[in-house]
Motif scaffolding. Structure first.
Motif, short mmCIF file in Angstrom:
data_model
loop_
_atom_site.label_atom_id
_atom_site.label_comp_id
_atom_site.label_asym_id
_atom_site.label_seq_id
_atom_site.Cartn_x
_atom_site.Cartn_y
_atom_site.Cartn_z
N LEU A 195 0.82 -1.15 0.02
CA LEU A 195 0.11 0.14 -0.06
C LEU A 195 0.89 1.26 0.03
O LEU A 195 1.91 1.35 0.85
N VAL A 196 0.71 2.15 -1.05
CA VAL A 196 1.58 3.39 -1.02
C VAL A 196 0.69 4.42 -0.84
O VAL A 196 -0.70 4.69 -1.34
N ILE A 197 0.84 5.58 0.38
CA ILE A 197 0.11 6.58 0.75
C ILE A 197 0.96 7.80 0.44
O ILE A 197 2.02 7.69 1.10
N GLY A 198 0.41 8.60 -0.59
CA GLY A 198 1.18 10.01 -0.76
C GLY A 198 0.65 11.06 -0.09
O GLY A 198 -0.61 10.78 0.12
N THR A 199 1.31 11.96 0.19
CA THR A 199 0.50 13.13 1.00
C THR A 199 1.10 14.28 0.00
O THR A 199 2.23 14.41 -0.46
N THR A 200 0.14 15.28 -0.16
CA THR A 200 0.43 16.72 -0.99
C THR A 200 -0.52 17.71 -0.52
O THR A 200 -1.59 17.66 -0.13
N SER A 201 0.19 18.91 -0.50
CA SER A 201 -0.68 20.06 -0.44
C SER A 201 -0.58 20.86 -1.72
O SER A 201 -1.11 22.16 -1.75
N GLY A 202 -0.19 20.32 -2.53
CA GLY A 202 0.01 20.78 -3.86
C GLY A 202 -0.60 19.86 -5.06
O GLY A 202 -0.08 19.61 -6.09
N VAL A 203 -1.89 19.76 -4.95
CA VAL A 203 -2.56 18.66 -5.72
C VAL A 203 -2.71 19.34 -7.37
O VAL A 203 -2.81 18.45 -8.30
N LYS A 204 -2.75 20.48 -7.28
CA LYS A 204 -2.92 21.29 -8.64
C LYS A 204 -1.71 20.90 -9.30
O LYS A 204 -1.69 20.59 -10.56
N PHE A 205 -0.60 20.94 -8.84
CA PHE A 205 0.81 20.83 -9.43
C PHE A 205 0.88 19.35 -9.82
O PHE A 205 1.07 19.01 -11.02
N LEU A 206 0.38 18.58 -8.77
CA LEU A 206 0.59 16.95 -9.16
C LEU A 206 -0.39 16.56 -10.39
O LEU A 206 -0.07 15.80 -11.19
N ASP A 207 -1.34 17.21 -10.34
CA ASP A 207 -2.65 17.13 -11.43
C ASP A 207 -1.86 17.55 -12.74
O ASP A 207 -1.96 16.82 -13.87
N SER A 208 -1.07 18.68 -12.82
CA SER A 208 -0.70 19.06 -13.91
C SER A 208 0.44 18.43 -14.75
O SER A 208 0.77 18.47 -15.77
N VAL A 209 1.21 17.65 -13.78
CA VAL A 209 2.20 16.71 -14.25
C VAL A 209 1.87 15.28 -14.57
O VAL A 209 2.61 14.43 -14.82
N GLY A 210 0.53 15.13 -14.08
CA GLY A 210 0.33 13.59 -14.36
C GLY A 210 0.41 12.83 -13.25
O GLY A 210 0.27 11.45 -13.31
N ILE A 211 1.02 13.15 -12.06
CA ILE A 211 1.42 12.36 -10.95
C ILE A 211 0.16 11.86 -10.19
O ILE A 211 -0.12 10.77 -9.43
N ARG A 212 -0.78 12.81 -9.97
CA ARG A 212 -1.98 12.46 -9.24
C ARG A 212 -2.75 11.38 -9.85
O ARG A 212 -3.13 10.30 -9.21
N ASP A 213 -2.78 11.26 -11.23
CA ASP A 213 -3.26 10.17 -11.87
C ASP A 213 -2.62 8.97 -11.41
O ASP A 213 -3.16 7.52 -11.88
N ALA A 214 -1.32 8.72 -11.19
CA ALA A 214 -0.79 7.60 -10.90
C ALA A 214 -1.06 7.05 -9.63
O ALA A 214 -0.88 5.83 -9.40
N PHE A 215 -1.77 7.85 -8.79
CA PHE A 215 -2.45 7.21 -7.36
C PHE A 215 -4.05 6.87 -7.99
O PHE A 215 -4.76 7.61 -8.44
N ALA A 216 -4.21 5.63 -7.39
CA ALA A 216 -5.64 5.10 -7.70
C ALA A 216 -6.73 5.88 -7.15
O ALA A 216 -7.75 6.08 -7.87
N LEU A 217 -6.35 6.60 -5.62
CA LEU A 217 -7.54 6.98 -4.88
C LEU A 217 -7.13 8.32 -4.47
O LEU A 217 -5.81 8.52 -4.15
N THR A 218 -7.69 9.41 -4.35
CA THR A 218 -7.44 10.65 -3.56
C THR A 218 -8.44 11.08 -2.58
O THR A 218 -9.77 10.75 -2.80
N TYR A 219 -8.02 11.30 -1.40
CA TYR A 219 -8.71 11.76 -0.36
C TYR A 219 -8.24 12.97 0.29
O TYR A 219 -7.08 13.37 0.23
#
Ligand code: ATP
Length: 435
Positions: free
Chosen positions: A339-363
């Motif tokens: 199980l990989v749990i990422g944390t971020t306070s820059g979700v927009k940036f992660l979205d813009s570079v396609g890393i957010r999509d690499a995580f299956a779920l976002t909470y």
């Protein structure tokens, strides 16, 4: 065997060490009354020749007074393995002033292993030590040398980086121990991972209201799913929210409370001063170690910071970015689950570079609403009941980190007062918002 005259340690500052002191001329490497090890670099000139300096606890244990003669013999460690697999101790406070102390067994053990590394511990020995500015005494109840756990005859061994320590503290001791684990339930890997995780929740983990709790339960559920599911052996999720909302503490708590044998956090702090390629190598190594364990959790803390994201200049590390993309898709070998749990306070940036999509779920881990802040304040018990609502109102929409900071600053200015003055608290908050 030699006879030395008992005296004090050279200064009070020398009390908190598991050593005896003697003159440079007297031979080091002694053992007193079968208990105390004298290590070479502890010899000091302040002790006259023919004397041995012990602290109060050591003198009491040796049942001897200053001026008494004590027998001292040279101690040679046995040639075979002498490292302790297990050290069981009874813990008490050196000064009982009525205040109770909460002791985290994991962090306390780390301190003992570092401070007393290579010291010999003997059954019955009493050791005085300082931890977080508080004096403790531990009495050695039981020892087991590596590979000889079943032999009762061995009553001494040397503390090593692998020694597992078990604590007992009677109710009357005023000490409450938490995070104590049986040695068989915990691997060295997990233990070192847990120390890093505990650092991420130094304020503990308290209920921050229903919205936080909802996310927390979802992630807990995920850990259960990873355990029992026959489906994908890799589950990835992202905790996003404003800075300081409590994402890291939540992920760390999930890791600590899970019974997964391998739990590790990857953060800027754990990779301080490493070059970009060295960071990548370390990240890959942690994933590869995880693939060896049947169940693992890896926390990628502050993903944008791990990516070395800066708003201006070269935007982020391409090398770390590509490493993450590969690792977030690579399946663990057969029979292993991660199980990989990422944390971020820059979700927009992660979205813009396609890393957010690499995580299956976002909470989402949100800021506190006033009813959440009230819950936390009630728990912290720093305001009188008539000021509680007003303080919670002032904290509406604040991240938890700011709440703690404001309380700390307000409490600093209220030395001696039991509760924080609400007007002073509002002033502090106003200053914080303006800055
Ligand atoms: N549930 C909780 N109970 C008690 N303290 C908490 C809790 N959650 C967070 N904290 C404390 O609040 C502070 C901020 O928490 P944390 O570092 O987890 O936030 P974060 O969202 O990861 O911050 P950042 O975005 O800066 O990485 C820390 O001091 C942490 O110990």
């Amino acid at each position: 065997m030699a006879t030395l005259i008992l005296t004090n340690t050279p200064t009070k500052a020398h009390n908190y060490a598991n050593v005896a002191y003697c003159s440079f001329n007297d031979s080091p490497n002694f053992l007193v009354s079968g208990s105390y090890v004298l290590i070479g670099d502890a010899t000091v000139n302040e002790i006259p020749r023919g004397h041995i300096g012990l602290n109060d606890v050591q003198r009491r244990n040796a049942k001897a007074f200053n001026g008494d003669s004590v027998s001292v013999s040279r101690f040679l460690p046995p040639p075979e393995n002498f490292n302790l697999a297990l050290l069981s101790v009874e813990l008490e406070l050196a000064n009982k002033d009525g205040k109770d102390e909460l002791v985290d067994a994991i962090l306390f053990s780390k301190h003992i292993r570092e401070y007393f590394l290579s010291h010999v511990m003997t059954t019955g020995q009493r050791v005085l030590l300082k931890y977080n500015e508080i004096g403790y005494i531990f009495t050695v109840n039981q020892v087991a040398v590596q590979g000889k756990e079943k032999t009762n005859r061995i009553e001494r061994g040397m503390i090593s980086a692998d020694t597992h320590i078990i604590y007992e503290a009677p109710l009357s001791s005023g000490i409450q121990i938490f995070n104590q684990r049986e040695p068989t339930n915990i691997s060295k890997d997990k233990e070192s991972g847990l120390v890093d995780l505990e650092r991420c929740r130094l304020n503990g983990f308290i209920n921050c209201g229903s919205r936080h709790d909802h996310t927390y339960r979802r992630i807990r559920l995920l850990t259960e799913k990873v355990k029992v599911s026959e489906g994908s052996p890799l589950v990835t999720c992202l905790l996003e929210g404003p800075r300081g909302s409590g994402k890291t503490a939540m992920a760390a708590t999930i890791g600590i409370e899970s019974d997964f044998p391998y739990v590790k956090i990857i953060s800027d702090e754990t990779m301080i001063e490493l070059s970009e390629p060295a960071k990548c190598a370390q990240i890959v190594k942690i994933f590869e170690d995880a693939y060896k364990s049947p169940l693992s959790i890896i926390i990628l803390d502050d993903v944008e910071r791990l990516l070395e994201y800066v708003v201006t200049g070269p935007r982020f590390s391409d090398l770390i970015y590509r490493t993450f993309l590969v690792l977030l898709k690579r399946l663990p070998p057969k029979g292993k689950k991660l199980l990989v749990i990422g944390t971020t306070s820059g979700v927009k940036f992660l979205d813009s570079v396609g890393i957010r999509d690499a995580f299956a779920l976002t909470y989402n881990v949100p800021t506190l609403k006033k009813e959440d802040a009230k819950k936390v304040l009630q728990r912290l018990n720093v305001f009188s009941s008539q000021d509680l609502d007003s303080a919670a109102e002032a904290l509406n929409d604040m991240p938890l980190k700011k709440l703690y900071l404001a309380i700390e600053m307000a409490a600093d200015g209220e030395k001696g007062e039991e509760k924080i003055n609400i007007l002073h608290f509002r002033d502090i908050l106003r200053d914080m918002v303006q800055n």
